[in-house]
Design an enzyme around this catalytic site. Structure first.
Site, PDB file in Angstrom:
ATOM      1  N   ARG A  40       0.687  -1.105  -0.091  1.00 34.13           N
ATOM      2  CA  ARG A  40       0.130   0.041   0.013  1.00 34.13           C
ATOM      3  C   ARG A  40       0.876   1.083   0.051  1.00 34.13           C
ATOM      4  O   ARG A  40       0.647   2.224  -0.774  1.00 34.13           O
ATOM      5  CB  ARG A  40      -0.854  -0.021   1.188  1.00 34.13           C
ATOM      6  CG  ARG A  40      -1.929   0.922   1.192  1.00 34.13           C
ATOM      7  CD  ARG A  40      -2.982   0.780   2.253  1.00 34.13           C
ATOM      8  NE  ARG A  40      -2.531   0.912   3.641  1.00 34.13           N
ATOM      9  CZ  ARG A  40      -3.183   0.574   4.503  1.00 34.13           C
ATOM     10  NH1 ARG A  40      -4.631   0.173   4.605  1.00 34.13           N
ATOM     11  NH2 ARG A  40      -2.770   0.644   5.678  1.00 34.13           N
ATOM     12  N   GLU A  76     -16.564   5.911   4.718  1.00 32.03           N
ATOM     13  CA  GLU A  76     -15.921   5.295   5.731  1.00 32.03           C
ATOM     14  C   GLU A  76     -16.201   6.245   7.178  1.00 32.03           C
ATOM     15  O   GLU A  76     -16.934   7.102   7.093  1.00 32.03           O
ATOM     16  CB  GLU A  76     -14.179   5.715   5.342  1.00 32.03           C
ATOM     17  CG  GLU A  76     -13.920   4.955   4.144  1.00 32.03           C
ATOM     18  CD  GLU A  76     -12.453   4.816   4.137  1.00 32.03           C
ATOM     19  OE1 GLU A  76     -11.804   4.569   5.118  1.00 32.03           O
ATOM     20  OE2 GLU A  76     -12.001   5.039   2.939  1.00 32.03           O
ATOM     21  N   LYS A  91      -3.002   6.270   1.085  1.00 36.09           N
ATOM     22  CA  LYS A  91      -3.099   6.537   2.230  1.00 36.09           C
ATOM     23  C   LYS A  91      -2.100   8.108   2.400  1.00 36.09           C
ATOM     24  O   LYS A  91      -0.960   7.643   2.817  1.00 36.09           O
ATOM     25  CB  LYS A  91      -2.253   5.445   3.394  1.00 36.09           C
ATOM     26  CG  LYS A  91      -3.127   5.644   4.869  1.00 36.09           C
ATOM     27  CD  LYS A  91      -2.524   4.473   5.534  1.00 36.09           C
ATOM     28  CE  LYS A  91      -2.956   4.610   7.060  1.00 36.09           C
ATOM     29  NZ  LYS A  91      -4.391   4.406   7.269  1.00 36.09           N
TER      30      LYS A  91
HETATM   31  C1  LIG Z   1      -5.639   3.430   7.432  1.00 35.47           C
HETATM   32  C2  LIG Z   1      -6.682   3.972   7.135  1.00 35.47           C
HETATM   33  C3  LIG Z   1      -7.798   2.768   7.284  1.00 35.47           C
HETATM   34  C4  LIG Z   1      -7.629   1.461   7.621  1.00 35.47           C
HETATM   35  O1  LIG Z   1      -6.688   0.888   7.546  1.00 35.47           O
HETATM   36  P1  LIG Z   1      -5.920  -0.534   8.103  1.00 35.47           P
HETATM   37  O2  LIG Z   1      -4.948  -0.991   7.208  1.00 35.47           O
HETATM   38  O3  LIG Z   1      -7.035  -1.259   8.444  1.00 35.47           O
HETATM   39  O4  LIG Z   1      -5.210   0.246   9.114  1.00 35.47           O
HETATM   40  C5  LIG Z   1      -8.997   3.016   6.925  1.00 35.47           C
HETATM   41  N1  LIG Z   1      -9.484   4.214   6.295  1.00 35.47           N
HETATM   42  C6  LIG Z   1      -8.858   5.144   6.073  1.00 35.47           C
HETATM   43  C7  LIG Z   1      -9.038   6.419   5.449  1.00 35.47           C
HETATM   44  C8  LIG Z   1      -7.402   5.087   6.408  1.00 35.47           C
HETATM   45  O5  LIG Z   1      -6.459   6.062   6.191  1.00 35.47           O
END
Ligand SMILES: *Cc1c(COP(=O)(O)O)cnc(C)c1O
Length: 365
Positions: free
Chosen positions: A98, A244, A208
């Protein structure tokens, strides 16, 4: 020992760099520290002084595309103490992939996945060798590891020195880490649907990156000020489908027994906890669906609701408020499936349950 999710940078960090010759190199750096026992005995003032030294990176340029324009990305993952005294990372290969995608998404060279996994393992291993790691406590088993401690690793990217508009051509990466104590949550698990927008088609919701966090943090603060724990985002186009939480993926268990989570796309972050929970639910024989789900369907047909992410694993949502309407799930208590999924996830992470899918990576080969 640090409690909750506060920053206490551990002594060993990793710093990687994409050099002029277009190759990645990296090194482990030992920041100023004493023994864990000596540090525990420091006064608050002395502790802050030492932490300031640990959180200082003179090798990084302060004025750059990341600090000025948010052109950076990051990851969050955890290492868990095991009964035999070892430490294991949860799916670092997935975080590595990622992070690579996020850097490419920012039109920068991606940090290689194999180097990412090695750096994550190395940082945890070196801190462990120096005595900085949580030790397995059998007492954690009594509450299914809700009181369990872990190490949170925060890899992030930053750009070369710059002031004009541009993308990082020679980025760097840093892996810092901190201890995470028992995660005691504030009073309630109520969620409020925000009218703010986190992500939109053609935007950066799928990676991210730093910039994605501005609006969700504002929305979460607004929700908290109104007495809620979490803000929930709807889609930008129709303003009617669940997207989300503020930094977490969302799931709804429908009354017909189907576990639904929004399908991945431009606007949904591909959470590793999300992916793991889908797998665990399928292992349990639960029917899962990745599809659009409207706020109306979630509120009228949902029997359990939760958000997922590395920090808490899985946090149940007791109610959702949308405008004038509030729907309460499972009488405001954590549901059976939510509980089962959280216990299974934590059981695998702390080594109590078999790691059938090969998710756990020891930090020592
Ligand atoms: C990091 C994140 C998540 C959760 O991701 P994980 O890999 O499960 O920690 C979900 N939504 C957003 C917007 C994020 O930045």
């Amino acid at each position: 020992m640090a409690k909750g999710f506060t920053l206490a940078v551990l002594p060993w960090v990793y710093i990687g760099k994409y050099n002029e010759d277009e190759h990645w190199t990296g090194e482990y750096v030992e920041k100023p520290h004493k023994s864990p026992e000596e540090e525990a005995a420091l006064s608050e003032e002395e502790r802050q002084k030492l932490q300031a030294q640990r959180n200082s990176f003179p090798e990084l340029p302060l004025v750059n595309y990341t600090t000025q324009y948010g052109m950076g990305c990051f990851e969050g993952m955890k290492a868990f103490p095991q009964k035999d005294g070892s430490l294991k990372l949860f799916r670092p290969d997935q975080n590595g992939e990622r992070m690579h995608n996020s850097m490419i998404g920012l039109k920068s060279p991606g940090f290689p996945v194999d180097m990412f996994v090695e750096a994550a393992k190395g940082v945890v291993r070196k801190n462990q060798e120096t005595g900085f790691y949580p030790k397995y406590d059998p007492a954690w088993e009594k509450d299914d590891f809700l009181s369990g401690e872990s190490i949170y690793i925060r890899p992030f990217s930053y750009s070369e020195p710059a002031i004009g508009l541009g993308v990082a051509k020679h980025p760097g990466v840093v892996f810092a880490s901190t201890m995470v104590g028992a995660y005691f949550k504030p009073g309630n698990n109520k969620a409020l649907v925000t009218d703010k927008i986190r992500a939109f088609k053609g935007g950066t919701g799928w990676i991210k990156c730093d910039a994605n966090y501005v609006v969700p943090i504002l929305a979460k603060k607004e929700a908290e000020a109104k007495g809620y724990m979490e803000a929930i985002f709807l889609d930008a186009e129709h303003r009617s489908y669940l997207e989300e939480g503020s930094s977490s993926n969302i799931f709804v268990l429908l009354k017909d027994g189907t576990l639904v989570t929004p399908e991945l796309g431009d606007t949904i972050l591909p959470g590793i906890t999300r992916k793991s929970i889908l797998q665990l639910a399928q292992d349990m024989g639960v029917k899962t669906e990745e599809r659009r789900i409207s706020i109306e369907e979630a509120m009228s047909e949902g029997q359990e609701c939760f958000v997922s992410g590395t920090a808490a694993g899985l946090s149940y949502i007791e109610s959702i408020t949308y405008g004038e309407k509030t729907s309460v799930f499972n009488k405001g208590k954590m549901g059976e499936l939510s509980k089962q999924l959280l216990n299974t996830l934590k059981g695998i992470q702390y080594g109590k349950l078999e790691d059938k899918h090969g998710w756990m990576y020891p930090v020592v080969d």
